[in-house]
Scaffold this active site. Structure first.
Site, short mmCIF file in Angstrom:
data_model
loop_
_atom_site.label_atom_id
_atom_site.label_comp_id
_atom_site.label_asym_id
_atom_site.label_seq_id
_atom_site.Cartn_x
_atom_site.Cartn_y
_atom_site.Cartn_z
N ARG A 1 42.02 -32.68 46.05
CA ARG A 1 42.22 -32.87 44.61
C ARG A 1 42.28 -34.36 44.27
O ARG A 1 42.94 -35.14 44.94
CB ARG A 1 43.52 -32.19 44.19
N VAL A 2 41.57 -34.74 43.24
CA VAL A 2 41.62 -36.12 42.76
C VAL A 2 42.11 -36.09 41.33
O VAL A 2 41.63 -35.29 40.52
CB VAL A 2 40.22 -36.78 42.84
N GLY A 3 43.05 -36.95 41.02
CA GLY A 3 43.59 -36.98 39.66
C GLY A 3 42.89 -38.03 38.81
O GLY A 3 41.75 -38.41 39.05
N ASP A 4 43.60 -38.50 37.81
CA ASP A 4 43.05 -39.49 36.89
C ASP A 4 43.09 -40.90 37.45
O ASP A 4 42.29 -41.76 37.08
CB ASP A 4 43.86 -39.48 35.57
N THR B 1 48.30 -44.31 43.51
CA THR B 1 49.18 -43.14 43.59
C THR B 1 48.86 -42.30 44.82
O THR B 1 47.75 -42.37 45.36
CB THR B 1 48.99 -42.26 42.34
N SER C 1 55.78 -41.49 45.67
CA SER C 1 54.65 -41.10 44.82
C SER C 1 53.49 -42.09 44.91
O SER C 1 52.47 -41.91 44.24
CB SER C 1 55.11 -40.97 43.37
N THR D 1 49.95 -42.28 33.45
CA THR D 1 50.69 -41.60 34.50
C THR D 1 50.97 -40.18 34.01
O THR D 1 50.92 -39.92 32.82
CB THR D 1 52.00 -42.35 34.84
N GLY D 2 51.25 -39.29 34.94
CA GLY D 2 51.52 -37.90 34.55
C GLY D 2 50.42 -36.98 35.05
O GLY D 2 49.70 -37.33 35.98
N THR E 1 53.18 -42.70 39.31
CA THR E 1 52.03 -43.49 39.72
C THR E 1 52.35 -44.88 39.25
O THR E 1 52.96 -45.01 38.20
CB THR E 1 50.78 -43.00 38.95
#
Ligand code: ASP
Length: 336
Positions: free
Chosen positions: A225-228, A215, A87, A248-249, A197
């Site tokens: 796609r980009v996360g937080d 992460t 991950s 995380t999550g 992460t």
């Protein structure tokens, strides 16, 4: 530690002073003045069980009088280099198209920050993020631009997709019915395989805070796609006057509430670290209770005096703590 009663009393006193015209020069800080506390430093905390190895590396820096900034970078590099960790970094699960794309950021005591998103073929995204912070006037570089910058600054290009992650992705392709709606790629959104992460926060012996987050993001995400995690204020936030937080999550949910910034601001208001993490999650629950029940989000917080706390949406979020002789993996409390 400020409890709620102290906090209310301090706020009442300061408003009374202001009303009586006793306020002197403009405050150099915003909001209530948190009273000085005994400093519990150094300390380092990291998300998930693999945070233990990261903490060990960060601890080596902290006990050698290194800075919190050097410590969090050293810590974050450990899972980035571990092909067994699917991950983060090398060995991370790819996106829907089979490409491993990394998101990372770093922030220090002076509010300096750097970030990369959708970075491919460079293992240590956290170090590229640090280079963005230190060598450019910018905060964030993405995609090809991030790669170009990394290569120009001496980072090596390499394949990040391991045989194991490639095989799992090919297996996923056999049954995946892709449609561009949220989490359609996941059989059970937020489960251990889709996520994880490393968010790492440290307080050094001089009382300076720093944090990093890195992460490979949500497994089998849409390409791009980009996360937080690379977003300052969402996946990570550090304010030396108050504390630091990371998450995380399911990143989309964290972005929607500017999660880590929210946790820090709640600590500024007097919430203890654990309470601040919980209150931030409750915002996400109020926004969409049914959805919140189906996902995992976890926050981790470190106050400027070394007090720590965490909270998660669901059971299963663990975090690693290293401080003095204390070295443990803690199961976070959870809302559902
Ligand atoms: N927050 C990360 C993301 O959404 C993934 C995770 O922590 O599981 O990209």
């Amino acid at each position: 530690m400020v409890d709620r009663r102290d906090f209310l009393r301090l706020s009442a006193l300061s408003s009374a002073a202001a009303l009586a015209g006793c306020a002197t020069a403009a405050a150099d800080k915003e909001g209530p003045s948190l009273p000085a506390r005994k400093l519990n430093a150094p300390v380092v905390i990291s998300t998930w069980d693999f945070g233990k190895a990261a903490n060990a590396s960060a601890w080596g820096v902290l006990v050698g009088s290194g800075s919190a900034l050097d410590a969090v970078e050293a810590g974050a590099r450990v899972p980035e280099a571990d092909p067994g960790n699917q991950s983060v970094g090398y060995g991370g699960r790819p996106d829907r198209d089979g490409r491993v794309t990394l998101d990372a950021c770093i922030m220090d005591a002076k509010g300096r920050c750097g970030s990369v998103a959708a970075l491919e073929q460079v293992m240590h995204a956290v170090s590229v993020a640090r280079a963005v912070m230190e060598k450019t006037p910018h905060v964030m570089l993405v995609g090809d631009g991030a790669l170009q910058f990394a290569l120009a600054n001496g980072f090596e290009k390499q394949e990040l997709l391991t045989e194991q992650s490639r095989m799992e992705w090919e297996e996923w392709l056999k049954t995946a019915h892709y449609a561009p709606v949220r989490n359609i790629e996941n059989s059970t959104p937020g489960n251990a395989k889709d996520h994880d992460t490393i968010g790492i926060l440290a307080l050094d012996a001089t009382g300076d805070l720093a944090g990093a987050c890195t992460t490979s993001g949500m497994a089998y995400k849409l390409h791009g796609r980009v996360g937080d995690s690379p977003i300052i204020g969402a996946g990570l936030f550090v304010d030396n006057e108050v504390g630091a937080a990371t998450s995380t999550g399911v990143g989309e949910e964290v972005v929607r509430i500017a999660g880590s910034h929210t946790v820090v601001e709640l600590m500024r208001q007097g919430f203890a670290p654990e309470e601040a993490c919980k209150a931030a999650l409750e915002r996400a629950v109020r926004r969409d209770p049914a959805y919140a029940k189906s996902i995992q989000v976890g926050f981790l917080a470190l106050r400027r005096d070394g007090a720590i706390g965490a909270y998660a949406m669901q059971e299963g979020f663990t975090y690693a703590v290293k401080s003095g002789s204390r070295e443990e993996l803690v199961a976070a409390k959870h809302i559902f």
